[in-house]
Design a protein around this motif. Structure first.
Motif, PDB file in Angstrom:
ATOM      1  N   TRP A 129       0.826  -1.207   0.000  1.00 55.13           N
ATOM      2  CA  TRP A 129       0.000   0.000   0.000  1.00 55.13           C
ATOM      3  C   TRP A 129       0.861   1.257   0.000  1.00 55.13           C
ATOM      4  CZ3 TRP A 129      -4.785  -0.591  -1.333  1.00 55.13           C
ATOM      5  CH2 TRP A 129      -5.437  -1.792  -1.039  1.00 55.13           C
ATOM      6  N   PHE A 130       1.941   1.249   0.781  1.00 54.49           N
ATOM      7  CA  PHE A 130       2.853   2.393   0.790  1.00 54.49           C
ATOM      8  C   PHE A 130       3.451   2.606  -0.598  1.00 54.49           C
ATOM      9  CE2 PHE A 130       7.249   3.935   1.162  1.00 54.49           C
ATOM     10  CZ  PHE A 130       7.023   5.176   1.743  1.00 54.49           C
ATOM     11  N   ASN A 131       3.857   1.513  -1.211  1.00 51.99           N
ATOM     12  CA  ASN A 131       4.513   1.599  -2.503  1.00 51.99           C
ATOM     13  C   ASN A 131       3.583   2.168  -3.570  1.00 51.99           C
ATOM     14  OD1 ASN A 131       6.938   0.836  -4.109  1.00 51.99           O
ATOM     15  ND2 ASN A 131       5.434  -0.364  -5.222  1.00 51.99           N
ATOM     16  N   ILE A 132       2.356   1.668  -3.618  1.00 55.89           N
ATOM     17  CA  ILE A 132       1.449   2.181  -4.653  1.00 55.89           C
ATOM     18  C   ILE A 132       1.031   3.618  -4.333  1.00 55.89           C
ATOM     19  CG2 ILE A 132      -0.776   1.389  -3.709  1.00 55.89           C
ATOM     20  CD1 ILE A 132      -1.438   0.531  -6.629  1.00 55.89           C
ATOM     21  N   GLY A 133       0.871   3.949  -3.043  1.00 51.35           N
ATOM     22  CA  GLY A 133       0.553   5.329  -2.683  1.00 51.35           C
ATOM     23  C   GLY A 133       1.653   6.283  -3.084  1.00 51.35           C
ATOM     24  N   ARG A 134       2.871   5.857  -2.837  1.00 53.12           N
ATOM     25  CA  ARG A 134       4.017   6.700  -3.195  1.00 53.12           C
ATOM     26  C   ARG A 134       4.049   6.965  -4.689  1.00 53.12           C
ATOM     27  NH1 ARG A 134      10.291   4.711  -2.523  1.00 53.12           N
ATOM     28  NH2 ARG A 134      11.296   6.727  -2.802  1.00 53.12           N
ATOM     29  N   ASN A 135       3.827   5.936  -5.497  1.00 54.36           N
ATOM     30  CA  ASN A 135       3.910   6.095  -6.940  1.00 54.36           C
ATOM     31  C   ASN A 135       2.708   6.807  -7.521  1.00 54.36           C
ATOM     32  OD1 ASN A 135       6.455   4.713  -8.141  1.00 54.36           O
ATOM     33  ND2 ASN A 135       5.807   3.403  -6.454  1.00 54.36           N
ATOM     34  N   LEU A 136       1.530   6.598  -6.941  1.00 53.99           N
ATOM     35  CA  LEU A 136       0.380   7.390  -7.366  1.00 53.99           C
ATOM     36  C   LEU A 136       0.623   8.872  -7.117  1.00 53.99           C
ATOM     37  CD1 LEU A 136      -2.513   5.125  -6.040  1.00 53.99           C
ATOM     38  CD2 LEU A 136      -2.155   5.752  -8.441  1.00 53.99           C
ATOM     39  N   GLN A 137       1.225   9.194  -5.982  1.00 52.45           N
ATOM     40  CA  GLN A 137       1.520  10.585  -5.668  1.00 52.45           C
ATOM     41  C   GLN A 137       2.537  11.168  -6.646  1.00 52.45           C
ATOM     42  OE1 GLN A 137       0.289  12.898  -4.136  1.00 52.45           O
ATOM     43  NE2 GLN A 137       1.711  14.202  -3.048  1.00 52.45           N
ATOM     44  N   LEU A 138       3.566  10.388  -6.982  1.00 53.78           N
ATOM     45  CA  LEU A 138       4.558  10.863  -7.937  1.00 53.78           C
ATOM     46  C   LEU A 138       3.947  11.106  -9.306  1.00 53.78           C
ATOM     47  CD1 LEU A 138       7.579   8.592  -6.961  1.00 53.78           C
ATOM     48  CD2 LEU A 138       7.454  11.076  -6.712  1.00 53.78           C
ATOM     49  N   GLN A 139       2.917  10.334  -9.645  1.00 52.72           N
ATOM     50  CA  GLN A 139       2.252  10.498 -10.933  1.00 52.72           C
ATOM     51  C   GLN A 139       1.205  11.603 -10.914  1.00 52.72           C
ATOM     52  OE1 GLN A 139       4.572   8.591 -12.818  1.00 52.72           O
ATOM     53  NE2 GLN A 139       2.737   8.614 -14.043  1.00 52.72           N
ATOM     54  N   GLY A 140       0.967  12.193  -9.754  1.00 50.68           N
ATOM     55  CA  GLY A 140      -0.023  13.258  -9.658  1.00 50.68           C
ATOM     56  C   GLY A 140      -1.426  12.778  -9.368  1.00 50.68           C
ATOM     57  N   ASP A 141      -1.607  11.472  -9.106  1.00 50.22           N
ATOM     58  CA  ASP A 141      -2.931  10.939  -8.764  1.00 50.22           C
ATOM     59  C   ASP A 141      -3.098  10.996  -7.248  1.00 50.22           C
ATOM     60  OD1 ASP A 141      -3.501  10.389 -11.431  1.00 50.22           O
ATOM     61  OD2 ASP A 141      -2.512   8.446 -11.343  1.00 50.22           O
ATOM     62  N   THR A 142      -3.295  12.193  -6.731  1.00 49.32           N
ATOM     63  CA  THR A 142      -3.148  12.421  -5.299  1.00 49.32           C
ATOM     64  C   THR A 142      -4.280  11.828  -4.471  1.00 49.32           C
ATOM     65  OG1 THR A 142      -1.984  14.462  -5.852  1.00 49.32           O
ATOM     66  CG2 THR A 142      -2.679  14.192  -3.576  1.00 49.32           C
ATOM     67  N   LEU A 143      -5.507  11.891  -4.957  1.00 47.04           N
ATOM     68  CA  LEU A 143      -6.624  11.386  -4.151  1.00 47.04           C
ATOM     69  C   LEU A 143      -6.506   9.887  -3.885  1.00 47.04           C
ATOM     70  CD1 LEU A 143      -9.068  12.574  -2.730  1.00 47.04           C
ATOM     71  CD2 LEU A 143     -10.440  12.029  -4.755  1.00 47.04           C
ATOM     72  N   PRO A 144      -6.291   9.041  -4.913  1.00 43.18           N
ATOM     73  CA  PRO A 144      -6.086   7.619  -4.601  1.00 43.18           C
ATOM     74  C   PRO A 144      -4.802   7.371  -3.828  1.00 43.18           C
ATOM     75  CG  PRO A 144      -5.804   8.020  -6.955  1.00 43.18           C
ATOM     76  CD  PRO A 144      -6.367   9.267  -6.362  1.00 43.18           C
ATOM     77  N   ALA A 145      -3.802   8.240  -3.999  1.00 37.74           N
ATOM     78  CA  ALA A 145      -2.569   8.098  -3.219  1.00 37.74           C
ATOM     79  C   ALA A 145      -2.865   8.247  -1.728  1.00 37.74           C
ATOM     80  CB  ALA A 145      -1.531   9.127  -3.659  1.00 37.74           C
ATOM     81  N   VAL A 146      -3.709   9.206  -1.373  1.00 38.35           N
ATOM     82  CA  VAL A 146      -4.073   9.404   0.031  1.00 38.35           C
ATOM     83  C   VAL A 146      -4.732   8.148   0.588  1.00 38.35           C
ATOM     84  CG1 VAL A 146      -5.675  10.635   1.544  1.00 38.35           C
ATOM     85  CG2 VAL A 146      -4.193  11.915   0.011  1.00 38.35           C
ATOM     86  N   ASP A 147      -5.643   7.555  -0.179  1.00 41.94           N
ATOM     87  CA  ASP A 147      -6.317   6.341   0.297  1.00 41.94           C
ATOM     88  C   ASP A 147      -5.315   5.229   0.573  1.00 41.94           C
ATOM     89  OD1 ASP A 147      -8.738   7.622   0.060  1.00 41.94           O
ATOM     90  OD2 ASP A 147      -9.189   6.799  -1.927  1.00 41.94           O
ATOM     91  N   ALA A 148      -4.365   5.033  -0.341  1.00 44.16           N
ATOM     92  CA  ALA A 148      -3.373   3.968  -0.173  1.00 44.16           C
ATOM     93  C   ALA A 148      -2.448   4.260   1.006  1.00 44.16           C
ATOM     94  CB  ALA A 148      -2.569   3.793  -1.457  1.00 44.16           C
ATOM     95  N   LEU A 149      -2.022   5.506   1.157  1.00 50.00           N
ATOM     96  CA  LEU A 149      -1.104   5.855   2.242  1.00 50.00           C
ATOM     97  C   LEU A 149      -1.805   5.790   3.598  1.00 50.00           C
ATOM     98  CD1 LEU A 149       0.736   8.745   0.401  1.00 50.00           C
ATOM     99  CD2 LEU A 149       1.761   6.580   1.105  1.00 50.00           C
ATOM    100  N   GLN A 150      -3.080   6.151   3.637  1.00 54.78           N
ATOM    101  CA  GLN A 150      -3.827   5.994   4.882  1.00 54.78           C
ATOM    102  C   GLN A 150      -3.901   4.522   5.271  1.00 54.78           C
ATOM    103  OE1 GLN A 150      -7.445   8.067   3.771  1.00 54.78           O
ATOM    104  NE2 GLN A 150      -6.905   9.848   5.039  1.00 54.78           N
ATOM    105  N   ARG A 151      -4.081   3.651   4.295  1.00 54.07           N
ATOM    106  CA  ARG A 151      -4.112   2.216   4.569  1.00 54.07           C
ATOM    107  C   ARG A 151      -2.757   1.758   5.111  1.00 54.07           C
ATOM    108  NH1 ARG A 151      -7.462  -1.741   1.994  1.00 54.07           N
ATOM    109  NH2 ARG A 151      -7.134  -3.719   3.070  1.00 54.07           N
ATOM    110  N   ALA A 152      -1.669   2.211   4.491  1.00 55.35           N
ATOM    111  CA  ALA A 152      -0.329   1.820   4.938  1.00 55.35           C
ATOM    112  C   ALA A 152      -0.068   2.293   6.366  1.00 55.35           C
ATOM    113  CB  ALA A 152       0.731   2.385   3.995  1.00 55.35           C
ATOM    114  N   ALA A 153      -0.453   3.549   6.667  1.00 56.45           N
ATOM    115  CA  ALA A 153      -0.223   4.094   8.002  1.00 56.45           C
ATOM    116  C   ALA A 153      -1.065   3.369   9.052  1.00 56.45           C
ATOM    117  CB  ALA A 153      -0.526   5.586   8.010  1.00 56.45           C
ATOM    118  N   ALA A 154      -2.283   2.984   8.685  1.00 57.82           N
ATOM    119  CA  ALA A 154      -3.129   2.250   9.631  1.00 57.82           C
ATOM    120  C   ALA A 154      -2.567   0.862   9.914  1.00 57.82           C
ATOM    121  CB  ALA A 154      -4.546   2.142   9.078  1.00 57.82           C
ATOM    122  N   LEU A 155      -1.994   0.230   8.903  1.00 57.97           N
ATOM    123  CA  LEU A 155      -1.435  -1.113   9.076  1.00 57.97           C
ATOM    124  C   LEU A 155      -0.090  -1.083   9.797  1.00 57.97           C
ATOM    125  CD1 LEU A 155      -2.323  -2.537   5.554  1.00 57.97           C
ATOM    126  CD2 LEU A 155      -3.232  -3.375   7.734  1.00 57.97           C
ATOM    127  N   ALA A 156       0.644   0.024   9.674  1.00 54.73           N
ATOM    128  CA  ALA A 156       1.964   0.137  10.313  1.00 54.73           C
ATOM    129  C   ALA A 156       2.069   1.513  10.964  1.00 54.73           C
ATOM    130  CB  ALA A 156       3.081  -0.072   9.286  1.00 54.73           C
TER     131      ALA A 156
END
Length: 535
Positions: A129-156
């Motif tokens: 989840w961290f990895n896909i969030g990071r890359n979505l953010q780098l690509q400018g897809d910020t809204l789905p990046a937030v969802d993925a990073l929130q999942r990563a932070a909740a899990l770790a």
């Protein structure tokens, strides 16, 4: 671009070594340590020994694939990782590393498909989840990046990078209260986390408190700080001290931070001046384009950082025909691809390239950036350093418009000195180098603007402050856009803003942004270099 996936659970690591003899297991552990330590040659020798004994062991193939990808041999990496995946089709670490290799080869769709498969294969593991969030953010897809990073932070919850990247993504969306919480969660885990302090300080419309200033100064006095943390906290301390009117302390903190940055990689002003001379020579006498309209869907916003380029992009992005793409690497990468193909820097091959070559390169840029024009017909590219290519664009993308963002050079130069830039070496680490860079930039743009005023508009920040409606009308007309009243309310535009000005451009125009006068004679090296009267 992406994090590799390394098992941290000893039981999981043991499962991944299944089928190997004890001697090969020890070599595998040694290879993994060597990869983490950057000893690629030693890691490869150990992996070769393992694969000689067990030619199709999936974990050995995966680790060798990581090595190949890191050395730029992405095709070989893909072959190794696909062999590993054939034995473990739902293995999240292998899927993650396959996505990394695909990304390195330029196949973004395949990379995201692999990363999403990793998330599906291990939905309770934080790293996919961290990895896909990071890359979505780098690509400018910020809204789905937030969802993925929130999942990563909740899990770790103890994984600091997830909170930092989540904070950055939330800032880009203008969700500042949530971003503040994410950064402060990181600080609770590590009070001297430079990235967290950097994030808090870069929300420029939300000044840090006096309590924050004291905590930050205390954190900077801790022994054993990493250079990266010390530098980031130094810039943050400079910002908070300036906000609180403590100008002596602000100047000292910023001086220490910039000196540390410069020690890592000194800027060479004379070499850059020679490079600008070579760029000017390379841009002279280029062939007439076969299609003068090629690139008409593009607006490049260039200039000195901290000169209002994000504001001008926000105004344009409020227009229903324009997508604000922010700072794109594509122009530099397209020129770099051609330079590698020819085995020469562009300043050497530009004069020999024909009109067909430039048209091919222009179409390559349009192809790479097409995803920014799927919802709206036109898009911006707001990378300030693209000013260096302004002369070449007349042959490569002649239909594009170039907006040269200008601000009072003393204020802009001082603002650059206060901002941490991550690409090193950087001109902004001394006031003298800043002045030299501004001179080189202004003289080059003067040549190109005089040659093609219909393509290049100097857009002054102070003029926008004095006459917002008039300047916005003129800017839209230059870009070939009909006037739209939404551009007057640019701060209401809902988009991801991926620059340090994300907070400022979500507010109406402010006329109180000048700060240089507070520093008096301390800024005389900058004034002298710019040819201004000293204090």
């Amino acid at each position: 671009m992406s994090a590799t996936s390394t098992p941290s659970n000893p039981d999981d690591a043991a499962l991944r070594m299944a089928g190997l003899a004890p001697a090969e297991v020890e070599r595998m552990h040694a290879a993994a340590r060597a990869i983490r330590g950057g000893a690629a040659a030693q890691a490869e020798r150990w992996l070769d020994e393992v694969l000689e004994a067990a030619p199709e062991h999936p974990e050995a193939l995966r680790l060798l694939g990581i090595l190949r990808a890191r050395s730029g041999r992405h095709g070989e990496a893909l072959a190794l990782l696909q062999r590993a995946l054939a034995q473990r089709p739902d293995d999240a670490p292998t899927l993650t590393d396959l996505g990394n290799a695909q990304h390195g080869r330029g196949d973004l769709d395949a990379a995201f498909a692999s990363w999403r498969r990793a998330c599906a294969a291990a939905p309770d593991a934080p790293m996919p989840w961290f990895n896909i969030g990071r890359n979505l953010q780098l690509q400018g897809d910020t809204l789905p990046a937030v969802d993925a990073l929130q999942r990563a932070a909740a899990l770790a919850p103890d994984f600091i990078p997830a909170w930092i990247l989540l904070g950055d993504a939330l800032v880009h969306l203008g969700r500042f209260d949530e971003a503040d919480d994410a950064y402060r969660r990181a600080l609770r885990l590590h009070p001297a986390c430079g990235d967290a302090w950097r994030g808090l300080a870069n929300m420029k419309t939300r000044p840090l408190s006096e309590q924050d200033r004291l905590r930050l100064a205390d954190a900077l006095r801790r022994p054993g700080l990493a250079d990266a943390d010390r530098i980031a906290m130094g810039f943050a301390l400079g910002k908070v001290c300036e906000d609180h009117g403590r100008y002596d302390e602000a100047f000292a903190a910023l001086g220490d931070a910039n000196a540390a940055m410069r020690r890592l990689a000194p800027w060479q002003a004379n070499a850059f001046r020679a490079h600008v001379d070579a760029v000017l020579a390379a841009s002279a006498g280029l062939p007439e384009p076969p299609d003068p309209q090629l690139g008409r869907e593009l607006v490049f916003i260039v200039g000195l950082p901290r000169s209002g380029s994000t504001l001008f992009e926000q105004i344009l992005a409020a227009h229903p025909q324009v997508e604000g793409a922010s700072e794109l690497p594509d122009m530099d990468e397209v020129i770099g691809e051609e330079s590698r193909r020819r085995g020469q820097p562009f300043t050497q091959w530009a004069r020999t390239a024909g009109a067909g070559d430039w048209q091919r390169l222009g179409r390559r840029y349009l192809e790479r950036t097409a995803r920014w024009r799927t919802q709206r017909p036109r898009s911006t590219d707001k990378l300030p350093a693209n000013w260096l290519y302004s002369g070449l664009l007349g042959a490569m993308l002649p239909g594009a418009r170039i907006v040269d963002a200008r601000r009072d050079p003393l204020e802009a130069g001082w603002s650059c000195y206060k901002q941490q830039f991550y690409r090193l070496p950087h001109f902004a680490c001394t006031l003298t180098d800043i002045a030299a860079y501004i001179r080189d930039y202004e003289r080059a743009m003067a040549v190109w603007q005089a040659t093609a005023p219909q393509r290049i508009r100097i857009q002054r920040y102070e003029d926008l402050l004095a006459d917002p409606e008039g300047e916005i009308h003129a800017l839209l007309a230059f870009c070939g856009l009909p006037f739209d009243p939404a551009c007057l309310d640019y701060h209401r535009a809902m988009r991801s803003v991926r620059t340090p000005s994300a907070g400022q451009v979500r507010q109406p125009l402010r006329r109180d942004t000048a700060r240089a006068a507070h520093y008096g004679a301390r800024l005389d090296p900058l004034r002298f270099g710019l040819g201004l009267p000293t204090a």
